[in-house]
Design an enzyme around this catalytic site. Structure first.
Site, short mmCIF file in Angstrom:
data_model
loop_
_atom_site.label_atom_id
_atom_site.label_comp_id
_atom_site.label_asym_id
_atom_site.label_seq_id
_atom_site.Cartn_x
_atom_site.Cartn_y
_atom_site.Cartn_z
N GLU A 43 0.85 -1.19 0.00
CA GLU A 43 0.00 0.00 0.00
C GLU A 43 0.89 1.25 0.00
O GLU A 43 1.95 1.27 0.61
CB GLU A 43 -0.92 0.04 1.21
CG GLU A 43 -0.20 0.25 2.54
CD GLU A 43 -1.14 0.45 3.72
OE1 GLU A 43 -1.39 1.62 4.08
OE2 GLU A 43 -1.60 -0.55 4.27
N THR A 71 -4.16 5.08 4.35
CA THR A 71 -4.59 6.34 4.96
C THR A 71 -5.70 6.99 4.13
O THR A 71 -5.66 8.17 3.82
CB THR A 71 -3.41 7.33 5.14
OG1 THR A 71 -2.21 6.61 5.47
CG2 THR A 71 -3.71 8.31 6.27
N LYS A 131 -7.86 -3.68 10.26
CA LYS A 131 -6.48 -3.29 10.58
C LYS A 131 -6.41 -2.99 12.08
O LYS A 131 -6.99 -2.00 12.53
CB LYS A 131 -6.10 -2.06 9.76
CG LYS A 131 -4.82 -1.36 10.15
CD LYS A 131 -4.66 -0.12 9.29
CE LYS A 131 -3.50 0.76 9.74
NZ LYS A 131 -3.36 1.95 8.88
#
Length: 207
Positions: A43, A71, A131
């Site tokens: 990512e 994010t 997560k």
């Protein structure tokens, strides 16, 4: 790729590389380096200037890799990441609108959670995995206990995971781990060693 195929790739590799960089070119080079060393699920944090450009260029250069955006805080960013070629989205928190937008474009979405309640809320909202963030505020032992109550939860500890403890998180039941500096700052041998340790833990060869 369908969402289930994306998550299958995440689970198979067991490691999500996290790239944060000062500019798009550096981010792209970091992604390509990780992929070429075997860490093919990566990512790019949207805190990186030019992150979308880096995702687009890296995805085009390595079409077999699974490259996502991190994010991701709002649906506008989610849509732009999808259009740039991201295959999954990662957020530090649970945003139903990010989940809805990501799924609209066929992306897997992994929101951030910090408790059993947040895990259940995320799964009910449709999260493909969760997560556990920041992982340094928890522990593999705590994850093992948590999964006794929520064995169906695909958990990806992130934030404080490194070459020393990555395999321990996997052995505790994590479906994968998110790893930043330990991968991006390491040489080829360090990356390979971390991937091998995680693979051994998944096979039951590590505690």
């Amino acid at each position: 790729m369908y969402r289930w195929q994306i998550m299958q790739a995440v689970a198979r590799r067991g490691v999500v590389g996290i790239v944060r960089a000062p500019d798009a070119r550096t981010a792209e080079e970091s992604v390509l380096r990780l992929v070429d060393r075997g860490a093919d699920v990566v990512e790019v944090s949207l805190t990186t200037p030019g992150a979308l450009e880096a995702i687009s260029r890296a995805a085009a250069a390595r079409p077999d890799a699974v490259i996502g955006a991190g994010t991701v805080l709002d649906p506008e960013s989610a849509r732009l990441a999808a259009l740039a070629g991201a295959r999954f989205l990662v957020s530090p928190s649970l945003s139903p609108s990010v989940l809805a937008c990501g799924h609209r474009y066929g992306l897997a979405v992994i929101p951030g959670v910090g408790s059993a309640t947040e895990i259940v809320n995320a799964l009910e909202a449709g999260a493909d995995a969760v997560k556990l963030f920041p992982a340094r505020s928890s522990s593999p032992a705590a994850l093992r206990d948590l999964l006794q109550a929520l064995p169906q939860a695909p958990v990806v500890p992130t934030g404080g995971v490194d070459a020393v403890n990555a395999a321990t998180w996997i052995a505790a039941g994590a479906v994968a781990v998110g790893v930043g500096t330990a991968l991006t700052a390491g040489d080829a041998d360090a990356v390979r060693g971390l991937l091998d340790a995680v693979a051994a833990a998944r096979a039951g060869g590590s505690e």
